[in-house]
Design a protein around this motif. Sequence first.
Motif: not given
Lengths: 153, 104
Positions: B13-20
Amino acid sequence: MNMLRRNILKGASAAGTLAIAAGLFGTGNAFAAYNTAAFGAKSVADALKGMGAATPTDSKDIAIKAPDIAENGAVVPVEVTSKIAGTTSIAILAEKNPNPLVASFKLENGAEPYISTRIKMGQTAMIRAVVTAGGKTYTTAKEVKVTIGGCGG
Amino acid sequence: MAEPMKIRATMAGDVADIKVLMNHPMETGQRKDAKTGQLIPAHHITEVSATLNGKTVMEAEWSGAISKNPYLGFKVKGAKAGDKVTVSWKDNKGETNTADAVVA
């Protein structure tokens, strides 16, 4: 405990003298104030006090997603989502750990009130999330049973 | 000195899902060496920061109770594909690491 503090102090001064460190962490001195009082605290009450959240209000708008039973206390997945408007920080505590405060996250510039990570737990305990929103603090907790501890060993 | 760090950033959607995923021993300073009985000195990440296109979105302080080789997931609203995510950490010995990724 003293050892730990020594190391943190050493780390802090080293970063201060290295210009490169300031360059790496865009906002410069954002890291200057590691909250030693809160992280070194040995009880939940002291940790909360160190964070400036001595008496958080219980809230049902914070969701903690964690297993009911963790087989391995060294790796307990925890997800915290806050539905409280204006959430600016989320902290995670494992109440029976030697130092209960596990981590605190400051969220800004569009970061959603959500954090997912993996923590260590020494024994069966409540995982507590503390959320700051609009200068007030809210909290909720969830019990996780640990069959093999992640500290000591 | 510093091991590589993996970052994956995807739009939902308009959300960035960031995984580190970071590489770090995360010693609490409370474990004993099985052979010598000596305490293993603490060595863990104390500070983590993340920026999106140079603007700070997340700053964290960690104790040694974050699991070894830490995983961190967070979300940023209003991001778009092509934005640059940078994640940096510093540990209690003053070691640092930085990595970046492009939002896909």
